[in-house]
Write a protein that holds these residues in place. Structure first.
Motif, short mmCIF file in Angstrom:
data_model
loop_
_atom_site.label_atom_id
_atom_site.label_comp_id
_atom_site.label_asym_id
_atom_site.label_seq_id
_atom_site.Cartn_x
_atom_site.Cartn_y
_atom_site.Cartn_z
N UNK A 95 -16.90 23.03 15.26
CA UNK A 95 -16.55 21.62 14.66
C UNK A 95 -17.44 20.51 15.85
N UNK A 96 -18.28 19.67 15.16
CA UNK A 96 -18.90 18.71 15.96
C UNK A 96 -17.91 17.61 15.70
N UNK A 97 -18.05 16.76 16.92
CA UNK A 97 -17.11 15.46 16.89
C UNK A 97 -17.90 14.38 17.38
N UNK A 98 -17.65 13.05 17.21
CA UNK A 98 -18.09 11.89 17.53
C UNK A 98 -16.87 10.99 17.85
N UNK A 99 -17.44 10.15 19.12
CA UNK A 99 -16.29 9.09 19.44
C UNK A 99 -17.27 7.81 19.94
N UNK A 100 -16.79 6.86 19.61
CA UNK A 100 -17.41 5.37 20.10
C UNK A 100 -16.88 5.16 21.37
N UNK A 101 -17.46 5.74 22.46
CA UNK A 101 -17.08 5.44 23.67
C UNK A 101 -18.21 5.98 24.72
N UNK A 102 -18.16 5.61 25.87
CA UNK A 102 -19.22 5.94 26.91
C UNK A 102 -18.81 7.24 27.61
N UNK A 103 -17.38 7.33 27.50
CA UNK A 103 -16.69 8.61 28.15
C UNK A 103 -16.48 9.68 27.47
N UNK A 104 -16.54 10.90 28.20
CA UNK A 104 -16.79 12.22 27.32
C UNK A 104 -15.13 12.57 27.49
N UNK A 105 -14.35 12.98 26.36
CA UNK A 105 -13.06 13.25 26.22
C UNK A 105 -12.99 14.71 25.77
N UNK A 106 -11.85 15.16 26.21
CA UNK A 106 -11.69 17.04 25.98
C UNK A 106 -10.54 16.85 24.81
N UNK A 107 -9.93 15.99 24.23
CA UNK A 107 -9.03 16.18 23.24
C UNK A 107 -9.36 15.54 22.17
N UNK A 108 -8.63 16.50 20.96
CA UNK A 108 -9.04 16.07 19.70
C UNK A 108 -8.82 14.79 19.23
N UNK A 109 -7.73 14.14 19.70
CA UNK A 109 -7.32 12.64 19.18
C UNK A 109 -8.21 11.72 19.58
N UNK A 110 -9.05 12.07 20.78
CA UNK A 110 -10.00 10.93 21.31
C UNK A 110 -11.09 10.93 20.38
N UNK A 111 -11.66 11.59 19.62
CA UNK A 111 -12.54 11.81 18.64
C UNK A 111 -12.32 11.05 17.16
N UNK A 112 -13.20 10.12 16.67
CA UNK A 112 -12.98 9.61 15.51
C UNK A 112 -13.46 10.00 14.29
N UNK A 113 -14.77 10.65 14.48
CA UNK A 113 -15.22 11.53 13.28
C UNK A 113 -15.53 12.98 13.59
N UNK A 114 -15.53 13.78 12.65
CA UNK A 114 -15.48 15.30 12.54
C UNK A 114 -16.34 15.81 11.51
N UNK A 115 -17.19 16.76 11.87
CA UNK A 115 -17.83 17.66 10.76
C UNK A 115 -17.06 18.49 10.01
N UNK A 116 -17.60 19.14 9.11
CA UNK A 116 -16.77 20.29 8.47
C UNK A 116 -16.58 21.59 9.02
N UNK A 117 -17.55 21.78 10.03
CA UNK A 117 -17.52 23.00 10.87
C UNK A 117 -18.47 24.26 10.33
N UNK A 118 -18.89 25.05 11.27
CA UNK A 118 -19.53 26.11 10.91
C UNK A 118 -18.98 27.43 11.69
N UNK A 119 -18.93 28.53 10.74
CA UNK A 119 -18.35 29.72 11.29
C UNK A 119 -19.21 30.38 12.06
N UNK A 120 -18.63 31.10 13.34
CA UNK A 120 -19.28 31.73 14.27
C UNK A 120 -18.47 32.93 14.38
N UNK A 121 -19.16 34.15 14.10
CA UNK A 121 -18.61 35.43 14.24
C UNK A 121 -19.15 36.26 15.21
N UNK A 122 -18.48 36.79 16.24
CA UNK A 122 -18.91 37.78 17.13
C UNK A 122 -18.55 39.06 17.12
N UNK A 123 -19.39 40.13 16.55
CA UNK A 123 -18.74 41.39 16.49
C UNK A 123 -18.88 42.25 18.00
N UNK A 124 -18.12 43.04 18.07
CA UNK A 124 -18.00 44.05 19.25
C UNK A 124 -18.87 45.23 19.33
#
Length: 124
Positions: A95-124
């Motif tokens: 998922x891509x996320x955006x927050x209106x701040x100059x600070x980089x944050x690491x928790x989901x609650x700090x981000x205001x906007x989210x995309x729908x996501x894209x699936x990544x699958x890595x096979x062994x």
């Protein structure tokens, strides 16, 4: 208001690479700090990497250090995630996320906007 659309996910073998893109709507993209998160089945969404509005500050989760690289092109309203040396444990929805701040944050609650996501699958 910002709308985010991710692309670039897919199926790749272990050791391979993928480049994810996230395009943002709106004219104020350069004011947003951006982040990439991922969520594997049955697990909580976790931080992968973040980048400041200027691109000058980045923060990586330990799992991403040395393998993933985040970058942004404010002229194109786009943030990228280059993923190399992929492992099966990297399999998740990213998922891509955006927050209106100059600070980089690491928790989901700090981000205001989210995309729908894209699936990544890595096979062994």
């Amino acid at each position: 208001q910002v709308q985010l659309v991710e692309s670039g996910g897919g199926l790749v073998q272990a050791g391979g690479s993928l480049r994810l893109s996230c395009v943002a709507s709106g004219r104020t993209f350069s004011r947003y700090t951006m982040g990439w998160f991922r969520q594997a089945p049955g697990k909580e969404r976790e931080f992968v990497v973040g980048i400041s509005w200027s691109g000058g500050i980045t923060s990586y989760a330990d799992s991403a250090k040395g393998r993933f690289t985040i970058s942004r092109d404010n002229a194109k309203n786009t943030v990228y995630l280059q993923m190399n040396s992929l492992k099966p444990e990297d399999t998740a929805v990213y998922f891509c996320a955006a927050r209106l701040s100059v600070l980089v944050a690491t928790t989901t609650s700090d981000y205001n906007y989210w995309g729908q996501g894209t699936q990544v699958t890595v096979s062994s």
